[in-house]
Design an enzyme around this catalytic site. Structure first.
Site, PDB file in Angstrom:
ATOM      1  N   ASP A   1      82.851  34.136  40.045  1.00  0.00           N
ATOM      2  CA  ASP A   1      82.393  34.198  38.654  1.00  0.00           C
ATOM      3  C   ASP A   1      83.403  34.916  37.761  1.00  0.00           C
ATOM      4  OD1 ASP A   1      79.913  32.880  39.137  1.00  0.00           O
ATOM      5  OD2 ASP A   1      79.191  34.719  40.091  1.00  0.00           O
TER       6      ASP A   1
ATOM      7  N   PHE B   1      99.715  56.756  52.172  1.00  0.00           N
ATOM      8  CA  PHE B   1     100.030  56.474  50.772  1.00  0.00           C
ATOM      9  C   PHE B   1     101.380  55.779  50.698  1.00  0.00           C
ATOM     10  CE2 PHE B   1      96.838  59.729  50.275  1.00  0.00           C
ATOM     11  CZ  PHE B   1      96.145  59.302  49.161  1.00  0.00           C
TER      12      PHE B   1
ATOM     13  N   HIS C   1      82.502  39.155  53.637  1.00  0.00           N
ATOM     14  CA  HIS C   1      83.006  38.030  52.850  1.00  0.00           C
ATOM     15  C   HIS C   1      84.523  38.091  52.750  1.00  0.00           C
ATOM     16  CE1 HIS C   1      83.137  41.252  49.887  1.00  0.00           C
ATOM     17  NE2 HIS C   1      84.000  40.530  49.195  1.00  0.00           N
TER      18      HIS C   1
ATOM     19  N   ASN D   1      89.392  41.631  51.961  1.00  0.00           N
ATOM     20  CA  ASN D   1      89.519  43.057  51.694  1.00  0.00           C
ATOM     21  C   ASN D   1      88.300  43.699  52.306  1.00  0.00           C
ATOM     22  OD1 ASN D   1      91.817  42.821  50.082  1.00  0.00           O
ATOM     23  ND2 ASN D   1      90.589  42.446  48.256  1.00  0.00           N
TER      24      ASN D   1
ATOM     25  N   GLN E   1      87.938  36.157  50.270  1.00  0.00           N
ATOM     26  CA  GLN E   1      88.229  35.411  49.051  1.00  0.00           C
ATOM     27  C   GLN E   1      89.267  34.336  49.359  1.00  0.00           C
ATOM     28  OE1 GLN E   1      88.526  37.429  45.320  1.00  0.00           O
ATOM     29  NE2 GLN E   1      87.928  39.382  46.245  1.00  0.00           N
TER      30      GLN E   1
HETATM   31  P1  H2U Z   1      85.596  41.881  46.613  1.00  0.00           P
HETATM   32  O1  H2U Z   1      84.604  42.866  47.043  1.00  0.00           O
HETATM   33  O2  H2U Z   1      86.622  41.652  47.704  1.00  0.00           O
HETATM   34  O3  H2U Z   1      86.197  42.228  45.305  1.00  0.00           O
HETATM   35  O4  H2U Z   1      84.854  40.471  46.481  1.00  0.00           O
HETATM   36  C1  H2U Z   1      83.670  40.262  45.785  1.00  0.00           C
HETATM   37  C2  H2U Z   1      83.940  39.145  44.826  1.00  0.00           C
HETATM   38  O5  H2U Z   1      82.729  38.541  44.463  1.00  0.00           O
HETATM   39  C3  H2U Z   1      84.628  39.607  43.553  1.00  0.00           C
HETATM   40  O6  H2U Z   1      85.857  38.931  43.408  1.00  0.00           O
HETATM   41  C4  H2U Z   1      82.782  38.172  43.113  1.00  0.00           C
HETATM   42  C5  H2U Z   1      83.650  39.239  42.456  1.00  0.00           C
HETATM   43  O7  H2U Z   1      84.314  38.710  41.333  1.00  0.00           O
HETATM   44  N1  H2U Z   1      81.427  38.114  42.574  1.00  0.00           N
HETATM   45  C6  H2U Z   1      81.012  36.975  41.916  1.00  0.00           C
HETATM   46  O8  H2U Z   1      81.768  36.024  41.789  1.00  0.00           O
HETATM   47  N2  H2U Z   1      79.745  36.917  41.416  1.00  0.00           N
HETATM   48  C7  H2U Z   1      78.846  37.917  41.498  1.00  0.00           C
HETATM   49  O9  H2U Z   1      77.744  37.801  41.031  1.00  0.00           O
HETATM   50  C8  H2U Z   1      79.228  39.181  42.171  1.00  0.00           C
HETATM   51  C9  H2U Z   1      80.583  39.268  42.746  1.00  0.00           C
END
Ligand code: H2U
Length: 353
Positions: A80, A320, A170, A157, A172
């Site tokens: 999103d 670091f 999850h 991640n 990406q």
């Molecule tokens: P990370 O925790 O690795 O950032 O991944 C979660 C991803 O899920 C993040 O990129 C997406 C965030 O943009 N997300 C959605 O697309 N919709 C949502 O309602 C919540 C999170």
């Protein structure tokens, strides 16, 4: 003066995939630490299997207003908040443009892939069947997105320390019209090695690591996990195939099945090392795809995975990458050989099971 000992004496090592050097300073291992201490990574056992406020959980509404379905296995949706969009205006790519202010088009898409319906399941505590389903979904995503995009980057991640905003298991998937820097540079070095030696750099590397056995963490019939000779992160590992394969999409059923086993094994060893849900960023690299690369000879590429964990000496002390690393050269204290021994010694069975 005493003879050089790789585990005691300072030296620099070469990364043939990047053309970069790393400074190894094993004598510095006794350095006391009074710097930043991270919060203890969340123990998976403290996380509920379903959180009605988490948009990645089945049945919960996401930021887009769309309800995440009651999925049983994996579930993929378009992010999103994507960093790349499929359409939109592009900058002028006039070749006579100022070389100090170059720009080029960037198109793409970003997806989120949930690994499992339960929030408290991570790779090391999943059934092999669940991990195989993740691998199958990765392959299917690569097939679909790779038909259109030149590079499809799958990455996970894990843990807040790695910027992960959501505890649900999850990853990406970012697909782009352009070749990102890491694979672009790797492509050049793999190609150069292939032109000079007529063999794949990474297959030669696998053969030598199997012979030496100094940096091997675990292996099975199809895969080997090593702390690479040129590792930067203390417990960085590479997952490499024993038989040459160019892309994720080329893996046989047996290779997929054994990959699930080795992923579970390395992730269990990671968690067992500091008795925590071990944070990392991981991902896969294979031959580039899309209209530009699919028809080209990509013989120099070998499919492989990388795990980059930030932890240094406990669940709460991270490495670091700052001053010297930013301004001069990557540096590590613990040798890759010692890190490999520490990981190898860990049980393959997760400490909570
Ligand atoms: P990370 O925790 O690795 O950032 O991944 C979660 C991803 O899920 C993040 O990129 C997406 C965030 O943009 N997300 C959605 O697309 N919709 C949502 O309602 C919540 C999170």
């Amino acid at each position: 003066m005493s003879l050089f000992n790789i585990n005691e004496h300072q030296h620099i090592r070469y990364n043939p995939l990047k053309g970069e050097w790393i400074l190894v300073s094993p004598h510095r291992m006794l350095r006391p630490w009074s710097g930043q201490v991270e919060p203890d990574p969340t123990n998976q056992q403290q996380i509920p299997d379903h959180d009605p406020t988490n948009p990645l959980c089945p049945g919960v509404t996401r930021a887009s207003g769309i309800v995440t379905p009651n999925y049983q296995s994996t579930f993929v949706f378009t992010n999103d908040f994507p960093a790349l969009l499929e359409d939109g205006p592009s900058p002028d790519t006039d070749p006579s443009a100022d070389p100090l202010f170059k720009m080029a088009a960037a198109k793409g898409t970003c997806r989120v892939m949930c690994f499992h319906p339960k929030t408290n399941k991570q790779i090391p505590t999943m059934d092999l069947n669940d991990i195989q389903n993740i691998i199958k979904e990765w392959i299917s995503q690569l097939k679909e997105l790779g038909a259109k995009y030149n590079w499809v980057q799958i990455f996970e991640n894990k843990g807040a320390i790695m910027g992960c905003s959501n505890p649900h298991p999850h990853c990406q998937i970012w697909a782009s019209s352009f070749m990102p820097n890491e694979p672009r540079i790797k492509d050049q070095y793999l190609k150069q090695y292939y032109c000079e030696h007529g063999r794949q750099l990474l297959m030669d590397y696998v053969e030598k690591e199997i012979q030496k056995q100094e940096r091997v963490v675990c292996e099975n019939t199809e895969w080997i996990v090593v702390v690479p000779f040129w590792a930067i992160w203390p417990f960085e590992t590479m997952v490499l195939p024993k038989k040459q394969v160019q892309r994720f999409t080329d893996l046989t059923d047996v290779q997929q099945c054994e990959l699930a086993k080795i992923m579970k094994e390395i992730c269990s060893k990671y968690d067992n090392l500091f008795k925590c849900s071990f944070p990392y960023s991981m991902g896969w690299h294979g031959a580039p795809t899309g209209p530009t690369y699919s028809t080209q000879n990509m013989q120099h590429w070998t499919f492989h995975g990388m795990y980059y964990p930030p932890l240094l000496r406990s669940a709460t002390i991270k490495k670091f990458m700052v001053g010297y690393e930013m301004l001069a050269n990557s540096q590590r204290d613990l040798t890759p050989e010692k890190a490999a021994i520490m990981l190898r010694q860990q049980s393959s069975i997760h400490y909570t099971l």
